[in-house]
Design an enzyme around this catalytic site. Structure first.
Site, PDB file in Angstrom:
ATOM      1  N   TYR A   1      11.602  -2.920  -2.937  1.00 21.12           N
ATOM      2  CA  TYR A   1      11.279  -2.402  -4.268  1.00 21.12           C
ATOM      3  C   TYR A   1      10.658  -1.045  -4.415  1.00 21.12           C
ATOM      4  O   TYR A   1      10.274  -0.365  -3.302  1.00 21.12           O
ATOM      5  CB  TYR A   1      10.117  -3.351  -4.793  1.00 21.12           C
ATOM      6  CG  TYR A   1       9.053  -3.647  -3.718  1.00 21.12           C
ATOM      7  CD1 TYR A   1       7.929  -2.559  -3.897  1.00 21.12           C
ATOM      8  CD2 TYR A   1       8.774  -4.399  -2.743  1.00 21.12           C
ATOM      9  CE1 TYR A   1       6.786  -2.678  -3.060  1.00 21.12           C
ATOM     10  CE2 TYR A   1       7.722  -4.462  -1.790  1.00 21.12           C
ATOM     11  CZ  TYR A   1       6.706  -3.553  -2.150  1.00 21.12           C
ATOM     12  OH  TYR A   1       5.591  -3.607  -1.118  1.00 21.12           O
TER      13      TYR A   1
ATOM     14  N   TYR B   1      -9.972   4.143   3.158  1.00 26.04           N
ATOM     15  CA  TYR B   1     -10.375   3.189   3.492  1.00 26.04           C
ATOM     16  C   TYR B   1     -11.689   2.871   3.826  1.00 26.04           C
ATOM     17  O   TYR B   1     -12.525   2.125   3.606  1.00 26.04           O
ATOM     18  CB  TYR B   1      -9.827   2.869   5.003  1.00 26.04           C
ATOM     19  CG  TYR B   1      -8.362   2.164   4.818  1.00 26.04           C
ATOM     20  CD1 TYR B   1      -8.337   0.843   5.039  1.00 26.04           C
ATOM     21  CD2 TYR B   1      -7.170   2.744   4.363  1.00 26.04           C
ATOM     22  CE1 TYR B   1      -6.989   0.177   4.683  1.00 26.04           C
ATOM     23  CE2 TYR B   1      -5.944   2.455   4.359  1.00 26.04           C
ATOM     24  CZ  TYR B   1      -5.806   1.007   4.454  1.00 26.04           C
ATOM     25  OH  TYR B   1      -4.889   0.253   4.440  1.00 26.04           O
TER      26      TYR B   1
ATOM     27  N   GLU C   1       1.037   1.785   7.870  1.00 22.64           N
ATOM     28  CA  GLU C   1       1.478   2.915   6.624  1.00 22.64           C
ATOM     29  C   GLU C   1       2.026   4.119   7.353  1.00 22.64           C
ATOM     30  O   GLU C   1       2.934   4.596   6.359  1.00 22.64           O
ATOM     31  CB  GLU C   1       0.070   2.786   6.038  1.00 22.64           C
ATOM     32  CG  GLU C   1      -0.134   1.501   5.066  1.00 22.64           C
ATOM     33  CD  GLU C   1      -1.290   1.292   4.592  1.00 22.64           C
ATOM     34  OE1 GLU C   1      -2.241   2.124   4.580  1.00 22.64           O
ATOM     35  OE2 GLU C   1      -1.675   0.024   4.678  1.00 22.64           O
TER      36      GLU C   1
ATOM     37  N   THR D   1      16.561 -10.677  -8.856  1.00 27.19           N
ATOM     38  CA  THR D   1      16.486  -9.314  -8.436  1.00 27.19           C
ATOM     39  C   THR D   1      16.814  -8.967  -7.018  1.00 27.19           C
ATOM     40  O   THR D   1      18.118  -8.395  -6.298  1.00 27.19           O
ATOM     41  CB  THR D   1      15.688  -8.039  -8.964  1.00 27.19           C
ATOM     42  OG1 THR D   1      14.151  -8.755  -8.546  1.00 27.19           O
ATOM     43  CG2 THR D   1      15.881  -8.077 -10.470  1.00 27.19           C
ATOM     44  N   PRO D   2      15.999  -9.607  -5.840  1.00 27.08           N
ATOM     45  CA  PRO D   2      16.400  -9.388  -4.536  1.00 27.08           C
ATOM     46  C   PRO D   2      17.597  -9.917  -4.059  1.00 27.08           C
ATOM     47  O   PRO D   2      18.218  -9.422  -3.151  1.00 27.08           O
ATOM     48  CB  PRO D   2      15.147  -9.880  -3.962  1.00 27.08           C
ATOM     49  CG  PRO D   2      14.148 -10.314  -4.816  1.00 27.08           C
ATOM     50  CD  PRO D   2      14.834 -10.442  -6.344  1.00 27.08           C
TER      51      PRO D   2
ATOM     52  N   GLY E   1      14.600 -17.446 -12.503  1.00 22.56           N
ATOM     53  CA  GLY E   1      14.102 -16.522 -13.533  1.00 22.56           C
ATOM     54  C   GLY E   1      14.629 -15.124 -12.729  1.00 22.56           C
ATOM     55  O   GLY E   1      15.693 -14.674 -12.426  1.00 22.56           O
TER      56      GLY E   1
ATOM     57  N   ARG F   1       3.517  -0.413 -11.332  1.00 21.98           N
ATOM     58  CA  ARG F   1       4.058  -1.979 -11.037  1.00 21.98           C
ATOM     59  C   ARG F   1       5.423  -1.650 -10.356  1.00 21.98           C
ATOM     60  O   ARG F   1       5.757  -0.677 -10.169  1.00 21.98           O
ATOM     61  CB  ARG F   1       4.559  -2.605 -12.303  1.00 21.98           C
ATOM     62  CG  ARG F   1       3.345  -2.709 -13.346  1.00 21.98           C
ATOM     63  CD  ARG F   1       2.446  -3.935 -12.994  1.00 21.98           C
ATOM     64  NE  ARG F   1       1.583  -4.215 -13.933  1.00 21.98           N
ATOM     65  CZ  ARG F   1       0.380  -3.539 -14.133  1.00 21.98           C
ATOM     66  NH1 ARG F   1      -0.235  -2.706 -13.323  1.00 21.98           N
ATOM     67  NH2 ARG F   1      -0.545  -3.862 -15.087  1.00 21.98           N
ATOM     68  N   GLN F   2       5.544  -2.942  -9.359  1.00 21.84           N
ATOM     69  CA  GLN F   2       6.560  -2.849  -8.383  1.00 21.84           C
ATOM     70  C   GLN F   2       7.971  -3.331  -9.091  1.00 21.84           C
ATOM     71  O   GLN F   2       7.745  -4.597  -9.720  1.00 21.84           O
ATOM     72  CB  GLN F   2       6.255  -3.780  -7.145  1.00 21.84           C
ATOM     73  CG  GLN F   2       5.086  -2.944  -6.429  1.00 21.84           C
ATOM     74  CD  GLN F   2       3.939  -2.970  -6.918  1.00 21.84           C
ATOM     75  OE1 GLN F   2       3.293  -4.052  -7.504  1.00 21.84           O
ATOM     76  NE2 GLN F   2       3.071  -1.881  -6.606  1.00 21.84           N
TER      77      GLN F   2
ATOM     78  N   HIS G   1       0.915  -1.268   0.099  1.00 24.36           N
ATOM     79  CA  HIS G   1      -0.037   0.066  -0.089  1.00 24.36           C
ATOM     80  C   HIS G   1       0.817   1.205   0.057  1.00 24.36           C
ATOM     81  O   HIS G   1       0.590   2.236  -0.939  1.00 24.36           O
ATOM     82  CB  HIS G   1      -0.748   0.057   1.261  1.00 24.36           C
ATOM     83  CG  HIS G   1      -2.191  -0.780   1.232  1.00 24.36           C
ATOM     84  ND1 HIS G   1      -2.720  -1.123   2.276  1.00 24.36           N
ATOM     85  CD2 HIS G   1      -2.635  -1.546   0.171  1.00 24.36           C
ATOM     86  CE1 HIS G   1      -4.044  -2.067   1.882  1.00 24.36           C
ATOM     87  NE2 HIS G   1      -3.648  -1.999   0.723  1.00 24.36           N
TER      88      HIS G   1
ATOM     89  N   PHE H   1       6.393 -11.991  -7.070  1.00 29.11           N
ATOM     90  CA  PHE H   1       6.114 -10.914  -8.022  1.00 29.11           C
ATOM     91  C   PHE H   1       4.911 -10.584  -8.329  1.00 29.11           C
ATOM     92  O   PHE H   1       4.605 -10.583  -9.701  1.00 29.11           O
ATOM     93  CB  PHE H   1       7.108 -11.088  -9.109  1.00 29.11           C
ATOM     94  CG  PHE H   1       8.770 -10.701  -8.511  1.00 29.11           C
ATOM     95  CD1 PHE H   1       8.953 -10.174  -7.629  1.00 29.11           C
ATOM     96  CD2 PHE H   1       9.690 -10.927  -9.783  1.00 29.11           C
ATOM     97  CE1 PHE H   1      10.309 -10.108  -7.058  1.00 29.11           C
ATOM     98  CE2 PHE H   1      11.024 -10.655  -9.355  1.00 29.11           C
ATOM     99  CZ  PHE H   1      11.385 -10.233  -8.116  1.00 29.11           C
TER     100      PHE H   1
END
Ligand code: FAD
Ligand code: HEM
Length: 388
Positions: free
Chosen positions: A189, A98, A140, A270-271, A266, A204-205, A88, A378
């Protein structure tokens, strides 16, 4: 904590509500996007709506939360909440949205359950919703407060774009304004907002991979059936400016010296690159076992960078599985039965869901404690909601 009045009502209705989620969610989103089409511009992924994944994740997580409260009256599922709160926050979600979700979700629940949605039932589920919402809102708020700027998104200029194995575009960015750059913890990310041909923005993340201080670098695998990655591959050029969020995500390097196993498939590298780079920077002496699976060595994204990071660590080694065989250590899917994983090791996994499920069950069935196994998916985390 759930009130004594609501507890028996939730206990009596949790199974029914959980079972009705697949029917409630399409109606919920139809109502919400009917009233608030702007939420599809820069906030929700249109594709997740088409595939039905995110709807199940959001509404399903509330039923799962209710079941948790029944089983653990004195606690919250912190790791589940944290994962959602990070997602979020990466989208800049504000507290005042909310009530929007509440209104349309509960409208859909009442319509689906009909006479079974008595005022008592609605009140008990309203309590569950707001317990969860307030837990998320508070997390958050803390996440936003931990950033050095108060902007959910800021402009970044593309400085480099190059292709690597398996149709992956590696993209570097520098700040395009004077917003204070938030430091990223390895494994985190950012969300990127990408303009679409019909005039909206789709977020997108993408995991941050090692980059010089004050800059960002991501590796984007082309999904030919997707909406955003084809736009990034075809349209994004050096010099363009895109909005990136501050970094979020809780798959980060834990402060411990126990051995570390990194299992990826694949673009799930990345992480791992971020974690390996952080270990190198710290001069880590930890034992690190890197396991990577791919279709072939040519498909393996950022392979040279990963091998170099492993070579730079004194106690790291790497083992590979290639479906098509060739120059890897093993042929076929990853099978860790032959890898000796120290019992105290932390295991971090990233890759497609079938890969994660297969490798996690191999690790757990070898007797490894499940609380030492961490993962990043992902996409919407349905696993988190549905369990095994
Ligand atoms: P989407 O538009 O999201 O589509 C996904 C799938 O939905 C398609 O394959 C297709 O099956 C279906 N679909 C889409 N549109 C339609 C339609 N109109 N009709 C029918 N079916 C449809 N990715 C990376 O490459 N690198 C990373 O480092 C990375 N890190 C991530 C970190 C996190 C925390 C998360 C959550 C995701 C990460 N991802 C990463 C994945 C990335 O965010 C995107 O989900 C992925 O790149 C696909 O995006 P897309 O827009 O191209 O596909
Ligand atoms: C993602 C739950 C409120 C917008 C998610 C996910 C869950 C979830 C489980 C998936 C996390 C993942 O990807 O792993 C909840 C719950 C809420 C709530 C329980 C209320 C109590 C909201 C609100 C909004 C919102 C108020 C905005 C109006 C989103 C968006 C995503 C998301 C945009 C990302 C996925 C996508 O783009 O499709 N939420 N959420 N959520 N949520 Fe929420």
């Amino acid at each position: 904590m759930l009130s004594d009045t609501s507890r028996p009502i939730i206990a009596a209705t949790a199974a029914v509500v959980a079972e009705r989620i697949p029917f409630i969610t399409p109606e919920f989103y139809k109502r919400m996007f009917g009233a608030r089409p702007d939420l599809l511009d820069g906030m929700f992924s249109r594709s997740n709506q088409i595939t039905g994944e995110q709807p199940k994740a959001l509404a399903g997580s509330i039923a799962a939360f209710a079941i948790w409260l029944l089983q653990h009256p004195d606690s919250y599922p912190e790791s589940v909440l944290s994962r959602i709160a990070h997602k979020h926050a990466s989208l800049g979600l504000k507290e005042d949205e909310y009530p929007t979700v509440y209104e349309h979700l509960f409208g859909a629940i009442a319509a689906d359950l009909g006479d079974a949605a008595t005022p008592e039932v609605v009140e008990a589920w309203t309590e569950v919703y707001w317990l969860m919402a307030h837990a998320l809102i508070s997390m958050e708020k803390n996440l936003y407060a931990s950033q050095p700027n108060d902007k959910p998104f800021s402009p970044w200029r593309v400085t480099k774009k190059e292709m690597t194995g398996g149709n992956v575009a590696v993209i570097s960015f520098e700040p395009a304004d004077d917003t204070a750059v938030a430091p990223a913890r390895p494994g985190q990310y950012v969300s990127i907002e990408v303009p679409t041909p019909d005039g909206i923005r789709q977020p997108r993340q993408f995991t941050l991979i090692p980059a010089p201080a004050g800059t960002r670098r991501i590796a984007v695998k082309l999904d030919p059936n997707g909406e955003v990655t084809p736009l990034i591959h075809e349209k994004l050029r050096v010099g363009d400016v895109y909005d990136l969020s501050n970094p979020y995500g809780d798959l980060v390097l834990r402060d411990t010296q126990v051995p570390l196993v990194l299992a990826s498939a694949g673009i799930g590298v990345t992480p791992m690159l971020a974690l390996l780079h952080a270990l190198c920077e710290r001069g880590s002496q930890r034992e690190v076992i890197v396991l990577h699976a791919d279709r072939s060595s040519a498909e393996w994204p950022l392979a040279d960078e990963m091998k170099q990071l492993v070579a730079d660590l004194p106690n790291a080694r790497i083992e590979t599985w290639f479906e098509e065989g060739g120059d890897g250590d093993h042929e076929g899917y990853m099978d860790i039965s032959g890898v000796s994983i120290p019992w105290e090791a932390n295991v971090v996994m990233c890759g497609p869901l079938p890969f994660l499920k297969a490798v996690r069950s191999q690790v757990i069935s070898s007797g490894h404690p499940s609380e030492q196994v961490f993962y990043e998916i992902f996409g919407p985390d349905l696993w988190l909601v549905q369990g095994e």
